[in-house]
Design a protein around this motif. Structure first.
Motif, PDB file in Angstrom:
ATOM      1  N   THR A 231      92.733-122.331  15.279  1.00 19.93           N
ATOM      2  CA  THR A 231      92.693-122.853  16.645  1.00 19.93           C
ATOM      3  C   THR A 231      91.578-122.187  17.445  1.00 19.93           C
ATOM      4  N   SER A 232      91.410-120.867  17.276  1.00 22.71           N
ATOM      5  CA  SER A 232      90.361-120.194  18.063  1.00 22.71           C
ATOM      6  C   SER A 232      88.982-120.676  17.596  1.00 22.71           C
ATOM      7  N   LEU A 234      88.374-123.719  16.490  1.00 16.65           N
ATOM      8  CA  LEU A 234      88.252-125.058  17.071  1.00 16.65           C
ATOM      9  C   LEU A 234      87.808-124.983  18.527  1.00 16.65           C
ATOM     10  N   TYR A 235      88.476-124.119  19.337  1.00 14.70           N
ATOM     11  CA  TYR A 235      88.133-124.010  20.759  1.00 14.70           C
ATOM     12  C   TYR A 235      86.742-123.421  20.966  1.00 14.70           C
ATOM     13  N   LYS A 238      84.374-126.245  20.414  1.00 14.43           N
ATOM     14  CA  LYS A 238      84.424-127.201  21.534  1.00 14.43           C
ATOM     15  C   LYS A 238      83.600-126.693  22.711  1.00 14.43           C
ATOM     16  N   ASP A 239      83.773-125.391  23.027  1.00 13.32           N
ATOM     17  CA  ASP A 239      83.024-124.785  24.143  1.00 13.32           C
ATOM     18  C   ASP A 239      81.524-124.826  23.877  1.00 13.32           C
TER      19      ASP A 239
END
Ligand code: KG4
Ligand code: ZN
Length: 351
Positions: A231-232, A234-235, A238-239
C-alpha cells in the motif's frame, strides 16, 4: 492391499518413486531413485499470460491435456518403465482445487492400474525437503536436523522449524500477503506482466536499491506482513505520478531495486531473529520467491555470521514434481500410504 505391498517393497534397497505435481499452473512429473533425481519434466502454461494471474479453470484444462505426455517424457528421460515404479506420490494440497483434482485423479488411476501404492504429499513440505534431492553422481551435503527453513512463495511466507523429514513446526507466518504476492502486486501497479517477481528481479539488477525508502512494518515475533508495504508503494507512486506522469518509466529500475531490497530486509531480519531465538544455525531457503537474486545474495551473506545456508538450485525453486517425489520417498520409508478416498485440500497447513 496398499499396506501389504508397502511392507514387501520396503525391504528393497532402491526405491523408485514417480512424483506428480499439479497444484497451480505447472504440470510436472518426476522420477527419483532414493534421493537421486532421474528426471523432472515441467510443462508451463502460457494461457494465463494475458490475464494478469492464473485462471483456475484454464489451469485445470491445461493440466488435463499436459499430464499424460509429461509423464511419458519423464519416464523416457529416466529410462524407467511404469512397472519399475514402487509408488506414486502426488500433491494433495495446498493449491487450486481444479488443478489438484487433475493430478490426484491421475495418480489414483495409475495406482489402480499398476497396483502400486499411493502417497499423498503436502506441496509445502515438498519445497522444504527439495534440499534432499541430489543429481546422479553428485556429492552433496544434506541439511542436518533440526534446521530452520524460510519458505517464500506466491501463497506462503513462513519460517519453519524442521525437526525431521516428518515433523514441521511453524515459527512465523505472514499475517496478510505472501512475499510473492507483494512482488506480483507491485509489478501489476507498475504495469509489468504476471508473474511480476522475476521481472522485478531482472530490472532491479541495473537499479539503485537505496534510491527510494519504503516503510517496513513492525510485526510481533517471527510473523511477517507485506500488505502495508504494498500500500505504501502504491501511494508513493500515486503522489509521484501527480508531479511527473512518466515517473514509473523514468525510474523503473530503481523502483524495482528499492522495493526488492525492502522485501529482502524484512525477510532477513526475521531469519536472524529466528536463529537468535532457536539457536539453530542451519537454514534452508525454498519456494518460488527463493529464485530472487537479492534474497539469494543475502542468504549467501549469512555464511559470514557463522550460519550454514542451503540455497536451492534455480530449477528447484519453481513448482516441480521432483520435490513431491522426495517427500514421497521419505513417506515410503515409513509405510505412510494414502487411500483412494483422500480428496484434494485447497488450504493445507504444513502438517
Ligand atoms: O512456489 P511458487 O512457484 O508457487 C506457489 O506455490 O505460490 O511461487 C510463485 C511466486 C510468484 O509470486 C512469483 O512472482 C515468485 O514466486 N517468483 C519470484 C521470482 N521468481 C518467482 N519473486 C521474486 N523474484 C524472482 N526471481
Ligand atoms: Zn510452490
Amino acid at each position: 492391499m496398499h499396506n501389504f505391498i508397502a511392507k514387501v517393497l520396503n525391504l528393497k534397497q532402491i526405491v523408485t518413486i514417480l512424483g506428480i505435481e499439479s497444484s497451480c499452473d505447472d504440470t510436472s512429473v518426476a522420477v527419483i531413485q532414493n534421493n537421486t533425481l532421474l528426471s523432472s519434466v515441467i510443462a508451463n502454461q502460457d494461457v494465463h499470460k494475458n490475464y494478469g494471474g492464473v485462471v483456475p479453470e484454464l489451469a485445470s484444462r491445461a493440466h488435463q491435456s499436459n499430464i499424460v505426455p509429461v509423464m511419458h517424457e519423464a519416464l523416457l528421460q529416466a529410462q524407467v518403465q511404469l512397472n519399475d515404479i514402487d509408488a506414486i506420490a502426488y500433491t494433495r494440497g495446498p493449491g487450486l482445487l481444479g488443478s489438484l483434482l487433475v493430478g490426484s485423479s491421475f495418480a489414483k488411476g495409475l495406482s489402480i492400474g499398476l497396483q502400486k501404492p499411493l502417497i499423498e504429499v503436502n506441496h509445502l513440505q515438498g519445497h522444504i525437503l527439495s534440499h534432499f534431492l541430489s543429481e546422479k553422481d553428485e556429492q552433496k551435503e544434506f541439511p542436518s536436523f533440526p534446521h530452520l527453513s524460510l519458505l517464500v512463495s506466491g501463497g506462503h511466507t513462513q519460517i519453519i522449524l524442521v525437526h525431521s523429514p516428518y515433523e514441521f513446526e511453524i515459527l512465523g507466518t505472514t499475517i496478510d500477503d505472501a512475499a510473492g504476492e507483494a512482488f506480483d502486486k507491485a509489478a501489476k501497479v507498475m504495469g509489468l506482466s504476471y508473474p511480476g517477481g522475476p521481472i522485478i528481479d531482472k530490472l532491479a539488477k541495473v537499479g539503485n536499491p537505496n534510491k527510494f525508502k519504503f516503510a517496513k512494518p513492525y510485526v510481533e515475533g517471527l510473523n511477517f506482513s507485506f500488505s502495508g508495504l504494498k500500500t505504501s508503494f502504491l501511494y508513493f507512486l500515486k503522489d509521484q505520478l501527480k508531479i511527473n506522469p512518466n515517473f514509473i518509466q523514468e525510474n523503473i529500475n530503481d523502483l524495482c531495486a528499492s522495493y526488492q531490497n525492502t522485501i529482502a530486509d524484512i525477510l532477513i531480519e526475521k531469519v536472524l531473529k529466528a536463529i537468535e531465538i532457536t539457536q539453530i544455525k542451519t537454514i534452508t531457503l525454498g519456494g518460488g520467491v527463493s529464485a530472487n537474486s537479492e534474497i539469494r545474495n543475502r542468504f549467501e551473506g549469512l555464511k559470514f555470521k557463522g550460519i550454514k545456508t542451503f540455497i536451492p538450485k534455480i530449477k528447484y525453486t519453481t513448482d516441480n514434481a521432483a520435490m513431491i517425489a522426495i517427500v514421497g520417498y521419505y513417506k515410503f520409508l515409513k509405510n505412510d500410504f494414502s487411500t483412494l478416498e483422500a480428496a484434494p485440500i485447497a488450504r493445507f497447513g504444513i502438517n
